[in-house]
Design an enzyme around this catalytic site. Structure first.
Site, short mmCIF file in Angstrom:
data_model
loop_
_atom_site.label_atom_id
_atom_site.label_comp_id
_atom_site.label_asym_id
_atom_site.label_seq_id
_atom_site.Cartn_x
_atom_site.Cartn_y
_atom_site.Cartn_z
N ASP A 55 0.19 44.27 -82.16
CA ASP A 55 -1.02 43.47 -82.32
C ASP A 55 -1.76 43.42 -80.98
OD1 ASP A 55 -2.78 41.12 -83.14
OD2 ASP A 55 -1.49 41.24 -84.89
N HIS A 88 -5.24 36.78 -81.79
CA HIS A 88 -4.71 37.26 -83.06
C HIS A 88 -3.19 37.43 -83.03
CE1 HIS A 88 -4.24 40.18 -86.44
NE2 HIS A 88 -5.26 39.53 -86.94
N ASN A 179 -9.15 42.81 -95.34
CA ASN A 179 -10.00 41.64 -95.60
C ASN A 179 -11.40 41.98 -96.09
OD1 ASN A 179 -7.89 40.09 -94.56
ND2 ASN A 179 -8.73 40.11 -92.49
N SER A 242 -4.16 39.04 -92.37
CA SER A 242 -3.43 39.03 -91.10
C SER A 242 -2.51 37.82 -91.00
CB SER A 242 -4.41 38.98 -89.93
OG SER A 242 -5.07 40.19 -89.75
#
Length: 301
Positions: A55, A88, A179, A242
């Site tokens: 990530d 994130h 998404n 996520s």
């Protein structure tokens, strides 16, 4: 051509949370309470499980995370630690394994260990090459799980080969579905055959309108208004696949730890959870594989 080498999957939305501190009495997100996670801690809390989070890195000093972090790596900035300045990766790590210490928030598997692998930059974008390096690095370190809340609409042979290498070592790979909404196909790498692909639901067990669709979808999990860690020893709410993906990774850590770290295949996990899933509330999507996969995942045991 450059487009094909770029991966990203930032949350559908983000909302800073003010007035909460890691020194506050421990608080739970809605998904912890609704899915009765503390009851499952009687059986396991993810002991002995190592999860590679590929990530944007992680806040290495967050009070809720620092004791559950192990050595990671930064493929974006050479010779630097995998510090997260985007938020994130820290949020993902917190959902999985924020510490159960009576203070701040707590993750699904609070005794699991997180290996932060920074393959996305501070804007949440990364190259296929860095993500692929991250997978091979995790394989070499013999992690239990790899999780990637990132995506691209186009496939890449090198990335698929790296995921196949993880399969050969029986390292389970979890990926966010994407998404871009129900009319858009699931993103890669979630679309590949081996990863367990995760979409999102809200507090009312409705499918979120941002979750991508496709026959590769395996499960749905909480992914709306998820409270988790954020850089600077703070917290934020995020929504997106996520966020639902690390929920499932945390559940898998509880399961594997419960089975005394016995090696479980991808098919084992899928079959275990298929027996416990519940269906969506939305009648429009209920029972349709491309919209709900096998259903809403429930922690096991």
């Amino acid at each position: 051509m450059k487009q094909k080498n770029k991966y990203s999957l930032l949350p559908y939305e983000i909302e800073p949370v003010y007035g909460l501190s890691p020194s506050d009495a421990q608080f739970y997100g809605w998904e912890i309470e609704k899915f009765n996670i503390p009851e499952h801690w009687k059986f396991s809390q993810g002991e002995g499980i190592v999860i590679a989070v590929i990530d944007t890195g992680c806040d290495l000093y967050h009070d809720d995370l620092k004791n559950n972090l192990i050595e990671g790596i930064n493929f974006v900035e050479k010779n630097k630690d995998p510090m997260d300045r985007c938020g994130h990766g820290t949020h993902v790590a917190g959902t999985i394994a924020a510490e159960n210490n009576g203070l701040g928030m707590v993750g699904i598997a609070p005794k699991a260990k997180i290996m932060p692998i920074k393959a996305l930059d501070d804007r949440g974008s990364g190259t296929n090459q860095d993500i692929t390096k991250g997978i091979y690095w995790a394989i070499d370190k013999k992690v239990d799980f790899i999780t990637m809340s990132l995506g691209s609409p186009v496939p890449n042979r090198e990335l698929e080969t790296a995921i196949e290498a993880a399969r050969q070592k029986n390292i389970i790979v979890f990926c966010a579905a994407g998404n871009s909404g129900e009319n858009v196909d699931i993103m890669y790498p979630a679309k590949y055959d081996y990863p367990i692909s995760i979409g999102a639901i809200d507090q009312n067990l409705n499918r979120t309108d941002f979750t991508c669709s496709g026959d590769e979808l395996d499960f749905l999990a909480p992914g709306h208004d998820i409270l988790s860690c954020y850089p600077g020893n703070t917290y934020a709410k995020m929504s997106g696949t996520s966020m639902s993906n690390p929920f499932v990774v945390g559940c898998a850590a509880l399961t594997k730890s419960y089975y005394s770290n016995k090696i479980l295949s991808k098919d084992d996990y899928v079959n275990i959870y298929r027996e416990k899933t519940i269906s969506l509330v939305n009648k429009k999507y209920k029972g349709i594989r491309k919209y709900e996969g096998y259903g809403i995942i429930q922690p096991v045991p």
